[in-house]
Design an enzyme around this catalytic site. Sequence first.
Site, PDB file in Angstrom:
ATOM      1  N   ASN A  56      -8.116 -26.305 -21.687  1.00  0.00           N
ATOM      2  CA  ASN A  56      -9.391 -26.525 -20.990  1.00  0.00           C
ATOM      3  C   ASN A  56     -10.125 -27.740 -21.539  1.00  0.00           C
ATOM      4  OD1 ASN A  56     -10.085 -24.507 -18.837  1.00  0.00           O
ATOM      5  ND2 ASN A  56      -9.424 -23.102 -20.441  1.00  0.00           N
ATOM      6  N   HIS A 151     -14.776 -17.608 -19.857  1.00  0.00           N
ATOM      7  CA  HIS A 151     -14.147 -16.316 -20.138  1.00  0.00           C
ATOM      8  C   HIS A 151     -13.196 -15.954 -18.995  1.00  0.00           C
ATOM      9  CE1 HIS A 151     -13.757 -12.392 -21.996  1.00  0.00           C
ATOM     10  NE2 HIS A 151     -13.889 -11.837 -20.793  1.00  0.00           N
TER      11      HIS A 151
END
Length: 238
Positions: A56, A151
């Site tokens: 990410n 998340h």
Amino acid sequence: MQSPDPLPPSIPTDAIAEDAAAPGFISPAVPPSVWQRHFAGAPLRLGVLASGSGSNFEAIAQSIAQRQLNAQVQVMIYNNPQAGAAERAKRLGIPAELLNHRQFPSREALDQAIIDQLKRYDVEWVIMAGWMRVVTDVLITAFPNRILNLHPSLLPSFPGARAVEQALAAGVKVTGCTVHYVRLEVDRGPIIMQAAVPILPHDTPDTLHQRIQVQEHRIFPRAIVLASSGVEKNEERR
């Protein structure tokens, strides 16, 4: 799949380029006026915290290079000496700083060291991209409403560790990922953006995680734009 947000002519259309092969639904959309203000302003100064492979982290760096995010990664801080994120930072030419949590007497001491590094690199937004440490009020107070976390579930469902496995064990048909503001209670901060991912009959934790990760890479840059615009008033609405 949600179509790309319409943009004013002054904004490059690749600012919200879609991966046509990635199914899912992203909510909310980023309004054209927000994109306009985002690209008209100064680049956001980001500090990324990573503990693992750093996929990410690299996705954010790529979105900057592709003009999908008006920002600069000032520094990547990692706590695991073996983290793959360090190699990615080296390849991308981004400064990286190791703060091994095992060498600090407390979480507060680690967070203070993080703050010192973030201030050294003139960071204004803190991006937790696979940061596997619980943060304390020391860090949260230093960057109020400027720490974002990603998340792998549709919060408030399945907070905490092993969210993908939790979703499979629960037998739900849809899961996804969430970008939210960081608060003291783990994975309970106000939600900024989510993407849904269907669970297929023969999914394993690995196959499901791979499809969720595709959506993570899509929504994190968008969520940074939305949060930094001040449009998402989650504190007031929630």
